[in-house]
Design a protein around this motif. Structure first.
Motif, PDB file in Angstrom:
ATOM      1  N   PRO A  19       4.054  -0.504  -5.016  1.00  0.00           N
ATOM      2  CA  PRO A  19       2.698  -0.393  -4.463  1.00  0.00           C
ATOM      3  C   PRO A  19       2.683   0.000  -2.988  1.00  0.00           C
ATOM      4  O   PRO A  19       1.806   0.742  -2.547  1.00  0.00           O
ATOM      5  N   LEU A  20       3.680  -0.476  -2.248  1.00  0.00           N
ATOM      6  CA  LEU A  20       3.742  -0.122  -0.832  1.00  0.00           C
ATOM      7  C   LEU A  20       3.955   1.384  -0.641  1.00  0.00           C
ATOM      8  O   LEU A  20       3.282   2.022   0.160  1.00  0.00           O
ATOM      9  N   TYR A  21       4.883   1.953  -1.425  1.00  0.00           N
ATOM     10  CA  TYR A  21       5.125   3.397  -1.304  1.00  0.00           C
ATOM     11  C   TYR A  21       3.971   4.206  -1.881  1.00  0.00           C
ATOM     12  O   TYR A  21       3.707   5.313  -1.420  1.00  0.00           O
ATOM     13  N   GLU A  22       3.260   3.660  -2.864  1.00  0.00           N
ATOM     14  CA  GLU A  22       2.064   4.358  -3.359  1.00  0.00           C
ATOM     15  C   GLU A  22       1.028   4.451  -2.245  1.00  0.00           C
ATOM     16  O   GLU A  22       0.375   5.472  -2.066  1.00  0.00           O
ATOM     17  N   LYS A  23       0.910   3.370  -1.467  1.00  0.00           N
ATOM     18  CA  LYS A  23      -0.019   3.388  -0.329  1.00  0.00           C
ATOM     19  C   LYS A  23       0.476   4.328   0.758  1.00  0.00           C
ATOM     20  O   LYS A  23      -0.264   5.143   1.294  1.00  0.00           O
ATOM     21  N   ASN A  26       0.402   7.865  -0.491  1.00  0.00           N
ATOM     22  CA  ASN A  26      -0.890   8.187  -1.104  1.00  0.00           C
ATOM     23  C   ASN A  26      -0.710   8.997  -2.384  1.00  0.00           C
ATOM     24  O   ASN A  26      -1.381   9.991  -2.622  1.00  0.00           O
ATOM     25  N   GLN A  28       0.819   8.396  -6.733  1.00  0.00           N
ATOM     26  CA  GLN A  28       1.254   7.433  -7.740  1.00  0.00           C
ATOM     27  C   GLN A  28       2.722   7.639  -8.097  1.00  0.00           C
ATOM     28  O   GLN A  28       3.183   8.777  -8.193  1.00  0.00           O
TER      29      GLN A  28
END
Ligand code: ZN
Length: 136
Positions: A19-23, A26, A28
């Protein structure tokens, strides 16, 4: 070598890191894949022409677990795409680089891979990778 295909990052825990790298990126995570032979689970992000590969160990003895124990989380390897992995391995071996596997092996993301020992590359673990051809 053709281009940087991906950068591998060792992480302790996908539950936090994905989730951190998805944020951060930016985008998925588009694929998670276990590589049994390496005792890792991988998570891939596509960034333009390149990818980020997060690596989490599946065992306490795995290479990623050992890496994190020694150096902490962070950049683990840089992977270069090659057109012909056998030819590139022969070329690099002749140049004096130390190959960690003598034959290409199965990697994540439908790739044949070979790693170079960091002692022969100024401390950087280098991965060669080539798209595995569909048989037939
Ligand atoms: Zn990799």
């Amino acid at each position: 070598m053709l281009k940087i295909e991906h950068i591998g990052i060792a992480v302790k825990d996908f539950a936090n890191a994905v989730p951190l790298y998805e944020k951060l990126l930016n985008s998925q995570c588009y694929k998670k894949e276990t590589v049994e032979s390496e005792q890792v689970v991988t998570a891939f992000f596509r960034q333009g022409d390149n990818k980020i590969e997060l690596l989490q160990s599946t065992t306490e003895e795995g290479v990623i677990a050992k890496f994190i124990e020694k150096k902490g989380e962070g950049i683990h390897h840089i992977a270069f795409e090659v057109a012909d992995i056998h030819a590139e391995m022969a070329r690099l071996k002749a140049e004096g680089f130390v190959l960690l596997n003598e034959k290409p092996k199965d990697g994540a993301d439908n790739k044949l891979v070979c790693f170079l020992h960091p002692k022969s590359t100024n401390g950087v673990l280098v991965e060669l990778c080539m798209e595995r051809k569909v048989q037939g």
